[in-house]
Motif scaffolding. Structure first.
Motif, PDB file in Angstrom:
ATOM      1  N   THR A  89      54.658  17.532   1.650  1.00  0.00           N
ATOM      2  CA  THR A  89      55.509  16.834   0.689  1.00  0.00           C
ATOM      3  C   THR A  89      54.980  17.012  -0.731  1.00  0.00           C
ATOM      4  OG1 THR A  89      56.243  15.258   2.336  1.00  0.00           O
ATOM      5  CG2 THR A  89      56.433  14.564   0.064  1.00  0.00           C
ATOM      6  N   GLN A 111      61.818  12.155   2.113  1.00  0.00           N
ATOM      7  CA  GLN A 111      61.312  11.783   3.430  1.00  0.00           C
ATOM      8  C   GLN A 111      61.707  10.346   3.764  1.00  0.00           C
ATOM      9  OE1 GLN A 111      57.181  12.669   3.561  1.00  0.00           O
ATOM     10  NE2 GLN A 111      56.878  11.708   5.516  1.00  0.00           N
ATOM     11  N   GLU A 117      61.862  16.484   5.798  1.00  0.00           N
ATOM     12  CA  GLU A 117      61.990  15.847   7.111  1.00  0.00           C
ATOM     13  C   GLU A 117      63.389  15.276   7.372  1.00  0.00           C
ATOM     14  OE1 GLU A 117      58.906  13.507   8.619  1.00  0.00           O
ATOM     15  OE2 GLU A 117      57.346  14.501   7.480  1.00  0.00           O
TER      16      GLU A 117
END
Lengths: 330, 251
Positions: free
Chosen positions: B41, B83, B175
């Motif tokens: 990330t 995310q 994700e």
């Protein structure tokens, strides 16, 4: 397709009834003054709504902007002899510039830091108008402000001035509605909801925060100018910190992000203020009680209460219909 | 299309990405995987402009973009999802997507106040475009609902729709399958392939290996901020270092 009138029939009737009542009451000078003031505060509450309700930027210093609008308009009119309507517009523009300047640091701050900055700003303006006696008349204020002259029509009574103010209230509501339902308004709301995601979608967060401050300051400045013309007298006491709290309470009580909220909040709070005039010392306490009531019982303000009631009634009638259906089938 | 050139980022003493290099070709689905805390990330945040790297370059269509603010990077054609879902909760689904159109539309404050023809036309066009995107993401029937009231899978889809509305060439999906059930994951797999077929390049961080292996053309594996492997799904699955990183290396 329903037309605008059919869709909003209830609201239109309500507004018409209120206008008639207001016009009847306004035959008395004192009531006309109150009605005018409600309009002025409604404009301020609307401007706060754009900044706080939609963009999520708190301001407890709007009395400072209100003061700048009132003093600049008055001084331009009286010291420089600028025509009254031009002075009103220039006062609003100067206030907008002040809002723009405050917003440059303010747009970098959030939550409590922002509210502290805005409290400090309001206090600074209050101190300046209170102590800069040669220009602002100090704590004695400025009196005998001439009437507003709208294209040759002299607004020489509270009633005439109040009517003009309410025309501007309607214009403000329309402007607010249009801004909110546009690309700019969506950017404001996106910033309130989630500044990180807003930035990730190409919104220049800082620029839009500054824009919201400037719009809000313009409207508040205009309201300040109107206040000066309506009262014919201004003094620093009108523009202290309590006034900023009052503006915020009006907006919260009426309900943020609504059309009618600022008007309702302004009307109720001003009437409370007038009724309890003799308890002037305890006014802060009264606002505090109002804020507590809102926070605990009506987080969406008076308009929110109305919507909740409407939803509850709908549920009830739906349930009834369902029961009848069941009974029929049985 | 996107070149990540010797990217290093340090937070105090922690090196979150260490000298990472990789390249994404136009029209690819490129996967970025690695164990928790590998710096996936973080790399996304650098590419999308939320972090400025300590060292190294991000080159997008031949232009250095590292360190630019994220709103500028969005304008250059990179959009992302998050995310932990970052929707505008109190706005409707349609409004969420319309915020995505921000960079593509031009109407200013004056247009809004005077409700000019330009503004009204633009508004109609955006609404139409957003409905199309919502249909593509198969959530158009929910367009009038508040974003917060959507089921979890639909919220993830809305994030993708919102990002697509900003007309990106490169779509970063962080994700997208997290928290989804099996059938939702299968549908999402199809959707990601559909997005690629529509002409978007997709850069994907994902923990679900089944999904990654099925959709990705190329995969880059990070561990402790260092790139340990890159290649096709088959190559990655056979790579001993990757297996060691995921299962714990025996000596």
């Amino acid at each position: 397709m329903k037309t605008f009138v059919q869709k909003n029939l209830k609201a239109i009737i309500a507004v018409a009834v209120l206008v008639v009542i207001a016009l009847v009451l306004a035959q008395k000078t004192y009531y006309a003054l109150i009605i005018g003031l409600i309009g002025i505060y409604a404009i301020v509450a609307d401007s706060l709504d754009i900044l706080f309700g939609y963009t999520g930027q708190i301001s407890l210093g709007h009395a400072g902007l209100f003061a700048i609008g009132a003093y600049v308009t008055t001084l331009l009119r009286m010291r420089l002899g600028v025509p009254s309507l031009v002075a009103l517009v220039l006062g609003a523009i100067v206030t907008m510039l002040a809002g723009f300047l405050v917003a440059i640091p303010a747009s970098k701050l959030v939550k409590h830091f922002l509210s502290l900055l805005m409290i400090a700003f309001g206090q600074m303006v209050y101190l300046i108008v209170n102590t800069w006696t040669p220009v602002t008349g100090g704590s004695l204020g400025i009196g005998e402000i001439p009437y507003l002259n709208v294209f040759g029509l002299v607004l020489n009574s509270n009633l005439k001035c109040a009517i003009f103010i309410w025309i501007l209230v309607a214009v403000c509501m329309l402007v607010k509605y249009r801004i909110i339902n546009s690309r700019t308004g969506r950017a404001f709301i996106a910033i309130r909801e989630n500044p990180v995601a807003a930035r990730g979608l190409g919104i220049d967060v800082r620029r839009y925060k500054i824009m919201a401050f400037a719009i809000s300051a313009f409207l508040t400045g205009m309201a300040g100018g109107l206040y000066a013309y309506l009262r014919g007298f201004i003094s620093p006491e009108t523009f202290n910190g309590t006034q900023s709290t009052l503006f915020m309470t009006m907006l919260l009580f009426g309900g943020i992000t609504t059309v009618a909220g600022p008007v309702i909040g302004s009307a109720v709070l001003l009437l409370v203020k007038e009724v309890f005039q003799s308890l002037a010392l305890y006014q802060g306490l009264i606002y505090a009680v109002f804020i507590l009531i809102i926070l605990f019982f009506f987080p969406n303000g008076a308009v929110g209460v109305y919507y909740n009631m409407q939803a509850a009634m709908k549920k009830k009638s739906n349930k009834k219909a369902e029961e009848q259906e069941v009974a029929k089938n049985a | 299309m996107l070149k990540i050139d010797h990217i290093t980022i340090k937070f105090g003493g922690l090196v979150a990405n260490n000298d990472v290099c990789t390249e994404i070709q136009k029209g690819q689905i490129f996967g970025l995987i690695g164990p928790n805390g590998a710096g996936k990330t973080t790399l996304f945040n650098i590419v999308s402009g939320f972090y400025a790297p300590t060292d190294g370059k991000v080159i997008f269509n031949g232009e250095e973009i590292q360190g630019l603010p994220s709103n500028v990077i969005n304008g250059k054609g990179i959009a992302r999802t998050y995310q932990n879902i970052n929707l505008f909760k109190k706005m409707t689904v349609l409004e969420n997507v319309m915020v995505g159109c921000h960079g593509q539309t031009k109407a200013n404050l004056a247009d809004a106040i005077f409700s000019t023809k330009k503004k009204r036309l633009e508004e109609e066009e955006s609404i139409e475009k957003c409905h199309e995107i919502l249909k593509f993401m198969e959530i158009d029937h929910l367009s009038h609902l508040k974003a917060s009231s959507l089921p979890y899978g639909a919220q993830r889809r809305l994030e993708i729709a919102r990002a697509m509305a900003s007309n990106p060439q490169l779509l970063l999906l962080d994700e997208p399958a997290a928290g989804m059930n099996l059938s939702e994951k299968d549908e999402l797999t199809q959707t990601i392939l559909k997005i690629r077929d529509k002409g978007y390049t997709v850069f994907l961080v994902e923990h679900n290996m089944k999904l990654v292996m099925r959709v990705c053309d190329n995969i880059c594996v990070l561990n402790h901020g260092i790139k340990i492997a890159e290649g096709t799904p088959a190559e990655i699955q056979a790579n001993p270092e990757v297996i060691a990183a995921y299962l714990g290396g025996g000596k």
